[in-house]
Scaffold this motif. Structure first.
Motif, PDB file in Angstrom:
ATOM      1  N   ASP A 158      42.312   0.264 100.351  1.00  0.00           N
ATOM      2  CA  ASP A 158      40.825  -0.187  99.578  1.00  0.00           C
ATOM      3  C   ASP A 158      40.928  -1.787  99.441  1.00  0.00           C
ATOM      4  OD1 ASP A 158      42.351  -0.037  97.409  1.00  0.00           O
ATOM      5  OD2 ASP A 158      40.869   0.869  96.322  1.00  0.00           O
ATOM      6  N   ASN A 159      41.880  -2.256  99.154  1.00  0.00           N
ATOM      7  CA  ASN A 159      41.743  -3.851  98.814  1.00  0.00           C
ATOM      8  C   ASN A 159      43.121  -4.413  99.186  1.00  0.00           C
ATOM      9  OD1 ASN A 159      43.725  -2.950  96.762  1.00  0.00           O
ATOM     10  ND2 ASN A 159      42.556  -3.225  95.002  1.00  0.00           N
ATOM     11  N   GLY A 160      43.975  -3.994  99.975  1.00  0.00           N
ATOM     12  CA  GLY A 160      45.251  -4.592 100.251  1.00  0.00           C
ATOM     13  C   GLY A 160      45.964  -4.918  99.441  1.00  0.00           C
ATOM     14  N   ARG A 161      46.281  -4.403  97.981  1.00  0.00           N
ATOM     15  CA  ARG A 161      46.950  -4.751  96.897  1.00  0.00           C
ATOM     16  C   ARG A 161      48.376  -4.203  97.139  1.00  0.00           C
ATOM     17  NH1 ARG A 161      48.115  -2.251  92.006  1.00  0.00           N
ATOM     18  NH2 ARG A 161      46.263  -0.661  92.208  1.00  0.00           N
ATOM     19  N   ASN A 162      49.528  -4.801  96.950  1.00  0.00           N
ATOM     20  CA  ASN A 162      50.792  -4.257  96.908  1.00  0.00           C
ATOM     21  C   ASN A 162      51.691  -5.539  96.460  1.00  0.00           C
ATOM     22  OD1 ASN A 162      51.446  -6.022  98.975  1.00  0.00           O
ATOM     23  ND2 ASN A 162      51.689  -4.773 100.419  1.00  0.00           N
ATOM     24  N   THR A 163      53.170  -5.302  96.368  1.00  0.00           N
ATOM     25  CA  THR A 163      54.073  -6.211  95.673  1.00  0.00           C
ATOM     26  C   THR A 163      54.790  -6.963  96.706  1.00  0.00           C
ATOM     27  OG1 THR A 163      54.251  -4.470  94.087  1.00  0.00           O
ATOM     28  CG2 THR A 163      55.597  -6.523  93.623  1.00  0.00           C
ATOM     29  N   GLN A 164      54.387  -6.978  98.005  1.00  0.00           N
ATOM     30  CA  GLN A 164      55.280  -7.442  98.913  1.00  0.00           C
ATOM     31  C   GLN A 164      55.713  -8.904  98.844  1.00  0.00           C
ATOM     32  OE1 GLN A 164      52.839  -6.534 102.485  1.00  0.00           O
ATOM     33  NE2 GLN A 164      52.867  -8.827 103.117  1.00  0.00           N
ATOM     34  N   GLU A 165      54.906  -9.941  98.171  1.00  0.00           N
ATOM     35  CA  GLU A 165      55.399 -11.071  97.994  1.00  0.00           C
ATOM     36  C   GLU A 165      56.456 -11.200  97.156  1.00  0.00           C
ATOM     37  OE1 GLU A 165      51.181 -11.341  99.099  1.00  0.00           O
ATOM     38  OE2 GLU A 165      52.235 -10.352  97.639  1.00  0.00           O
ATOM     39  N   LEU A 166      56.630 -10.576  96.216  1.00  0.00           N
ATOM     40  CA  LEU A 166      58.034 -10.411  95.247  1.00  0.00           C
ATOM     41  C   LEU A 166      58.998  -9.700  96.067  1.00  0.00           C
ATOM     42  CD1 LEU A 166      56.340 -10.145  91.696  1.00  0.00           C
ATOM     43  CD2 LEU A 166      57.440 -12.223  92.599  1.00  0.00           C
ATOM     44  N   HIS A 167      58.851  -8.809  96.406  1.00  0.00           N
ATOM     45  CA  HIS A 167      59.757  -7.645  97.076  1.00  0.00           C
ATOM     46  C   HIS A 167      60.345  -8.412  98.287  1.00  0.00           C
ATOM     47  CE1 HIS A 167      58.470  -3.620  95.528  1.00  0.00           C
ATOM     48  NE2 HIS A 167      58.883  -4.341  94.424  1.00  0.00           N
ATOM     49  N   ASN A 168      59.386  -8.903  99.025  1.00  0.00           N
ATOM     50  CA  ASN A 168      59.888  -9.521 100.518  1.00  0.00           C
ATOM     51  C   ASN A 168      60.851 -10.656 100.134  1.00  0.00           C
ATOM     52  OD1 ASN A 168      58.832  -7.480 101.387  1.00  0.00           O
ATOM     53  ND2 ASN A 168      57.156  -8.488 102.689  1.00  0.00           N
ATOM     54  N   GLU A 169      60.523 -11.548  98.967  1.00  0.00           N
ATOM     55  CA  GLU A 169      61.322 -12.825  98.789  1.00  0.00           C
ATOM     56  C   GLU A 169      62.698 -12.094  98.675  1.00  0.00           C
ATOM     57  OE1 GLU A 169      61.775 -16.480  95.474  1.00  0.00           O
ATOM     58  OE2 GLU A 169      59.896 -14.848  95.454  1.00  0.00           O
ATOM     59  N   VAL A 170      62.786 -11.125  97.920  1.00  0.00           N
ATOM     60  CA  VAL A 170      64.259 -10.466  97.831  1.00  0.00           C
ATOM     61  C   VAL A 170      64.637 -10.021  99.202  1.00  0.00           C
ATOM     62  CG1 VAL A 170      65.569  -8.523  96.749  1.00  0.00           C
ATOM     63  CG2 VAL A 170      63.949  -9.530  95.533  1.00  0.00           C
ATOM     64  N   GLY A 171      63.829  -9.172 100.007  1.00  0.00           N
ATOM     65  CA  GLY A 171      64.271  -9.071 101.280  1.00  0.00           C
ATOM     66  C   GLY A 171      64.844 -10.061 102.165  1.00  0.00           C
ATOM     67  N   ARG A 172      64.110 -11.163 102.132  1.00  0.00           N
ATOM     68  CA  ARG A 172      64.500 -12.318 103.001  1.00  0.00           C
ATOM     69  C   ARG A 172      65.926 -12.697 102.583  1.00  0.00           C
ATOM     70  NH1 ARG A 172      58.747 -13.053 103.124  1.00  0.00           N
ATOM     71  NH2 ARG A 172      58.965 -14.352 101.397  1.00  0.00           N
ATOM     72  N   TYR A 173      65.777 -13.097 101.045  1.00  0.00           N
ATOM     73  CA  TYR A 173      67.141 -13.627 100.818  1.00  0.00           C
ATOM     74  C   TYR A 173      68.565 -12.663 101.030  1.00  0.00           C
ATOM     75  CZ  TYR A 173      70.413 -15.053  97.049  1.00  0.00           C
ATOM     76  OH  TYR A 173      71.352 -15.751  96.356  1.00  0.00           O
ATOM     77  N   TYR A 174      68.009 -11.328 101.284  1.00  0.00           N
ATOM     78  CA  TYR A 174      69.298 -10.461 101.793  1.00  0.00           C
ATOM     79  C   TYR A 174      69.316 -10.400 103.144  1.00  0.00           C
ATOM     80  CZ  TYR A 174      70.625  -9.618  96.776  1.00  0.00           C
ATOM     81  OH  TYR A 174      71.049  -9.861  95.658  1.00  0.00           O
ATOM     82  N   ASP A 175      68.245 -11.063 103.846  1.00  0.00           N
ATOM     83  CA  ASP A 175      68.349 -10.941 105.214  1.00  0.00           C
ATOM     84  C   ASP A 175      68.001  -9.700 105.801  1.00  0.00           C
ATOM     85  OD1 ASP A 175      68.125 -12.132 107.866  1.00  0.00           O
ATOM     86  OD2 ASP A 175      70.013 -12.543 107.854  1.00  0.00           O
ATOM     87  N   LEU A 176      67.239  -8.896 105.410  1.00  0.00           N
ATOM     88  CA  LEU A 176      66.935  -7.377 105.951  1.00  0.00           C
ATOM     89  C   LEU A 176      65.514  -7.338 106.689  1.00  0.00           C
ATOM     90  CD1 LEU A 176      67.607  -5.836 102.125  1.00  0.00           C
ATOM     91  CD2 LEU A 176      69.226  -5.894 104.148  1.00  0.00           C
ATOM     92  N   PRO A 177      65.762  -6.291 107.523  1.00  0.00           N
ATOM     93  CA  PRO A 177      64.426  -6.011 108.356  1.00  0.00           C
ATOM     94  C   PRO A 177      63.477  -5.306 107.225  1.00  0.00           C
ATOM     95  CG  PRO A 177      66.544  -5.013 109.338  1.00  0.00           C
ATOM     96  CD  PRO A 177      66.864  -5.417 107.935  1.00  0.00           C
ATOM     97  N   ILE A 178      62.303  -6.088 107.549  1.00  0.00           N
ATOM     98  CA  ILE A 178      60.899  -5.588 106.598  1.00  0.00           C
ATOM     99  C   ILE A 178      59.869  -5.308 107.660  1.00  0.00           C
ATOM    100  CG2 ILE A 178      59.636  -6.321 104.807  1.00  0.00           C
ATOM    101  CD1 ILE A 178      61.736  -8.435 103.853  1.00  0.00           C
ATOM    102  N   VAL A 179      58.893  -4.324 107.356  1.00  0.00           N
ATOM    103  CA  VAL A 179      57.693  -3.989 107.923  1.00  0.00           C
ATOM    104  C   VAL A 179      56.690  -3.875 106.970  1.00  0.00           C
ATOM    105  CG1 VAL A 179      58.771  -3.127 110.144  1.00  0.00           C
ATOM    106  CG2 VAL A 179      58.176  -1.496 108.131  1.00  0.00           C
ATOM    107  N   SER A 180      55.480  -4.270 107.122  1.00  0.00           N
ATOM    108  CA  SER A 180      54.604  -4.312 106.170  1.00  0.00           C
ATOM    109  C   SER A 180      53.108  -3.501 106.690  1.00  0.00           C
ATOM    110  CB  SER A 180      54.023  -5.781 105.772  1.00  0.00           C
ATOM    111  OG  SER A 180      52.966  -5.784 105.017  1.00  0.00           O
ATOM    112  N   MET A 181      52.668  -2.541 105.985  1.00  0.00           N
ATOM    113  CA  MET A 181      51.420  -1.949 106.317  1.00  0.00           C
ATOM    114  C   MET A 181      50.376  -2.899 105.931  1.00  0.00           C
ATOM    115  SD  MET A 181      53.485   0.454 106.995  1.00  0.00           S
ATOM    116  CE  MET A 181      54.607   0.409 105.750  1.00  0.00           C
TER     117      MET A 181
END
Length: 291
Positions: A154-177
């Protein structure tokens, strides 16, 4: 489900837009090679209620099972085992504490992790999320790890900015809804009510879209040339954590792991039905003053 103008090629572009980090795919390719050779592999999932399969009509309709089915169908010679450790209404803090008990004990070859709608946009949850990530990556079997970000539709809210900073630091594949399916709701190509009755938990059609996003990325990885740098170079998790990393060794205290002094409280000895049956192995008091 979809408007006529969102055809297969358009849906593919939606999925591609959801690939927010390509990541190092060495460990995933290693699992695929193992499956291609006809060996046994274990595919594991950890997350909240969406991973558990909330609002899917059957356990086989949830995104996790559909992704497992892709592995089974894509590699018919392999024996593929499915472990779903999703538990509704839980955060990565609880995930970090239980991942070994509920998932890693089964020696998964690949793990799909999702806590982006249960965690909040706070540094605390970036730290607990990193604890979960490090615990998986540094596990003795060195499983592959694939991250996904679910979203409030309904509003696009999630925690992907903080989570994906971790994911990029560990160089992991990430997909976002949020970058894929939610964008189509915003522009009217997908009716929100057609994929989720409560703007969060997907119905069967919503679970199929989430699975499609993950599967499209897996197909890309499966077709990657072996001489590509992210495949050839191998993978090592960074030694230095991104955060203070106080939750990588989190655990759960219950009546199986500690013996407190009970004055009125009694241990709950009811047999635990599964990883989702979280309120077991604790203690309960019935009278005022019990402690």
């Amino acid at each position: 489900l979809l408007r006529a103008d969102l055809n297969d090629s358009a849906l593919l572009r939606v999925y591609e837009r959801g690939f927010t980090n390509a990541g190092n795919t060495f460990r995933i390719k290693r699992v695929m090679d193992k499956a291609m050779s006809g060996e046994s592999i274990t595919v594991g999932f950890i997350g909240g209620s969406i991973t558990q399969g909330s609002l899917s009509s059957t356990p086989e309709s949830c995104y996790a099972y559909l992704v497992y089915k892709w592995w089974r169908d894509r590699f018919p010679k392999a024996h593929v085992r499915y472990i779903n450790a999703g538990v509704g209404a839980t955060t990565s803090q609880y995930g970090a504490a239980r991942v070994e008990r509920d998932l890693l004990c089964y020696d998964p070859d690949i793990v799909f992790a999702e806590f982006s709608v249960n965690d909040r946009n706070e540094d605390f949850f970036q730290e607990t999320y990193e604890g979960l990530i490090r615990r998986i990556l540094l596990f003795r079997k060195e499983p592959a790890l694939f991250l996904l970000n679910n979203v409030f539709y309904d509003n696009g809210r999630n925690t992907q900015e903080l989570h994906n900073e971790v994911g990029r630091y560990y160089d992991l594949p990430i997909v976002s809804m949020r970058e894929s399916i939610y964008k189509e709701i915003e522009n009217g190509s997908i009716n929100r009510e057609d994929i989720t009755p409560d703007s969060l938990h997907p119905n069967d059609a919503g679970h199929k879209l989430i699975a499609g996003l993950i599967i499209n990325r897996l197909e890309d990885i499966c077709n990657e040339r072996l001489d590509k740098p992210q495949v050839k170079a191998g993978y090592e998790a960074p030694l230095k954590p991104l955060t203070q990393n106080r939750y990588a060794n989190a655990g759960i205290l219950n009546n199986k792991t500690c013996i407190p002094l009970l004055m009125g409280f009694k241990a709950d000895m009811t047999k635990k039905a599964g990883s989702w049956d979280v309120f077991r192995d604790g203690w309960s008091g019935l009278r005022e003053g019990d402690k």
